[in-house]
Write an enzyme that holds these catalytic residues in place. Structure first.
Site, mmCIF file in Angstrom:
data_model
loop_
_atom_site.group_PDB
_atom_site.id
_atom_site.type_symbol
_atom_site.label_atom_id
_atom_site.label_comp_id
_atom_site.label_asym_id
_atom_site.label_seq_id
_atom_site.Cartn_x
_atom_site.Cartn_y
_atom_site.Cartn_z
ATOM 1 C CG HIS A 155 19.870 -42.198 20.615
ATOM 2 N ND1 HIS A 155 20.955 -42.782 20.001
ATOM 3 C CD2 HIS A 155 20.370 -41.138 21.308
ATOM 4 C CE1 HIS A 155 22.051 -42.119 20.340
ATOM 5 N NE2 HIS A 155 21.720 -41.104 21.123
ATOM 6 C CB SER A 276 -7.255 -51.195 5.334
ATOM 7 O OG SER A 276 -7.478 -52.590 5.268
ATOM 8 C CE LYS A 282 -3.940 -49.757 9.376
ATOM 9 N NZ LYS A 282 -3.340 -50.913 8.682
ATOM 10 C CD GLU A 289 2.813 -46.168 4.603
ATOM 11 O OE1 GLU A 289 2.984 -47.381 4.426
ATOM 12 O OE2 GLU A 289 1.715 -45.693 4.960
#
Ligand code: ARG
Length: 463
Positions: A155, A276, A282, A289
């Site tokens: 979980h 970024s 970043k 992804e």
């Protein structure tokens, strides 16, 4: 003029021609188409269907066409209906009547069924090679992290201690099954449909075993209707690839989380992360992804194929031309993803200390604390309850099971003694989980050895 123009009084409407044509996406099978035709011609000659002269003209002509395409001297005509028509027309333009004899005892239906199989066999081999490499890299990373304690989760809550090696070896098992699946798909795909004709075979005395053998197939297909209308192998491959992408996507999801400041379990090499355009701090895990995102494409390809086939009466229907874009996209996507993930994993830095700190914080040794009591004679349910109360106390008092004083333990149960601290020590908890398949370094070493042996076997088969 189309090769089938005899029956027609008009040229095909130009837009309909584009709509009908598959050359944009089936041109990539030209090598397979040509190899298939060369063997078909050789077989026709062997069986006395065409003359030796014609056979030689055909084989030389086809070899030259292949060479010309390869070297960029011949480009595909976008107006051609498909790669099969294009090559046959080109051959006939070059060698005349002999070219027109090539298609004897053959249909585009068995021809295309052959070409896709030959094309996909090579792609499977390539993907298998890539997967073997990826799995090897996971094994190497595991070997470097046999003692790297990290929290195992259920979980997404810290649950019990494992090691990073143990976690990676779970993926190794998934990849080994992916490899197996692809090998089995290859085996089922490896039948030669040539000789099925349009659907009903042919009256020419074709030697199907010869063609199958020459083209590297295990056997000729058993039924001509099935030979031309079976696309199970595309569906099966798309399904294998979907499962593989699902595995890569789960791993990608973990990498995304591990790269966040909330986890900081790994650091990607700069060559495999992106920045970024506005936020200078970043460092984004874009690759993973994209892998996660592209998984949807591959699932889509599988559903396209399943849906495309579900209503088709036997045998060939033009709907089946839609098989190629879907399966080629699935294959291309998987190759891109695997070949990018492999060096990313190879170069990523494992932040062992952060993993250990996270493991120290989540009460992941609570089960071991309960087991300590069980080993001293308490029933598990009672031990579970006592430990639960201890965890609640720790949370209230800002302690961990490691820092809680013995007096607090003994208030909960007189069974606790000084040796509880050794029993709940994280490294000890991992070390004790030496059951087969468990996270103890010695258990993971055994998994590693078995996985490498299996990889070695696959590698030998690949050679
Ligand atoms: N381009 C076609 C395909 O990909 C080749 C087979 C065409 N056969 C036919 N009977 N029209 O399926």
């Amino acid at each position: 003029m189309a090769l089938w123009a005899g029956r027609f009084k008009k040229e095909l409407d130009p837009r309909t021609n584009d709509f009908n044509s598959s050359i944009r996406f089936d041109a990539r099978m030209y090598r397979d188409d040509i190899s298939g035709s060369i063997v078909h011609a050789a077989m026709l000659e062997k069986q006395g269907v065409i003359s030796q002269e014609d056979k030689e003209a055909i084989c030389t002509g086809l070899a030259e066409i292949a060479d010309d395409i390869e070297k960029g001297r011949l480009s595909f005509d976008p107006n051609a209906e498909d790669v099969h028509m294009f090559i046959e027309a080109e051959l006939t333009a070059r060698i005349g009547d002999a070219g027109k004899r090539l298609h004897t005892g053959r249909s585009r239906n068995d021809q295309v069924a052959l070409d896709i199989r030959m094309y996909l066999r090579r792609e499977i081999d390539e993907i298998l090679g890539q997967l073997l490499e990826l799995t090897g890299v996971f094994c190497d990373k595991a070997e470097e992290n046999l003692e790297t304690v990290m929290p195992g989760y259920t979980h997404l809550q810290r649950a019990q201690p494992v090691t990073f090696a143990h976690h990676l070896m779970a993926y190794v098992q998934m990849f080994l099954r992916d490899i197996q699946r692809l090998e089995q798909t290859f085996w089922r795909m490896n039948v030669c449909p040539l000789g099925s004709g349009a659907l009903a075979g042919t009256t020419y005395p074709l030697d199907r075993a010869f063609t199958a053998e020459q083209l590297g197939f295990d056997r000729p297909s058993a039924n001509s209707l099935d030979g031309v209308s079976d696309r199970d192998f595309c569906i099966e491959l798309a399904s294998d690839l979907s499962i593989l992408m699902m595995h890569l996507s789960r791993f990608s999801e973990e990498v995304v989380a591990w790269c966040s400041w909330e986890f900081k379990f790994i650091e990607l090499d700069d060559a495999f992360a992106t920045g970024s355009s506005i936020m200078p701090q970043k460092k984004n895990p874009d690759i993973t992804e994209l892998v996660r995102g592209k998984t949807g494409r591959v699932y889509g390809d599988l559903v396209t194929l399943l849906t495309m086939m579900k209503g088709l009466p036997l045998a060939y229907n033009k709907d089946m031309q839609e098989d190629k874009e879907a399966i080629f996209d699935a294959v291309d996507t998987v190759k891109l993803c695997v070949s990018t993930v492999t060096p990313m994993v190879k170069t990523m830095r494992v932040l062992k200390e952060n993993m250990r700190l996270a493991a120290a914080k989540g009460f992941i040794n609570a089960t071991d604390c309960a087991d300590y009591l069980v080993k001293k004679g308490l029933p598990f349910r009672d031990a579970y309850k006592i430990t639960g109360a201890l965890v609640a106390r720790c949370i209230d008092e800002g302690e961990t099971l490691e820092t809680l004083p013995l007096s607090a333990y003994r208030e909960a149960s007189g069974i606790f003694e000084e040796d509880v601290y050794a029993a709940i020590d994280l490294a000890a908890c991992v070390k004790e989980r030496k059951v087969q398949g468990g996270p103890a370094p010695e258990a993971v070493k055994a998994q590693l050895a078995a996985a490498r042996a299996e990889l070695g076997k696959f590698n030998e088969e690949a050679e």
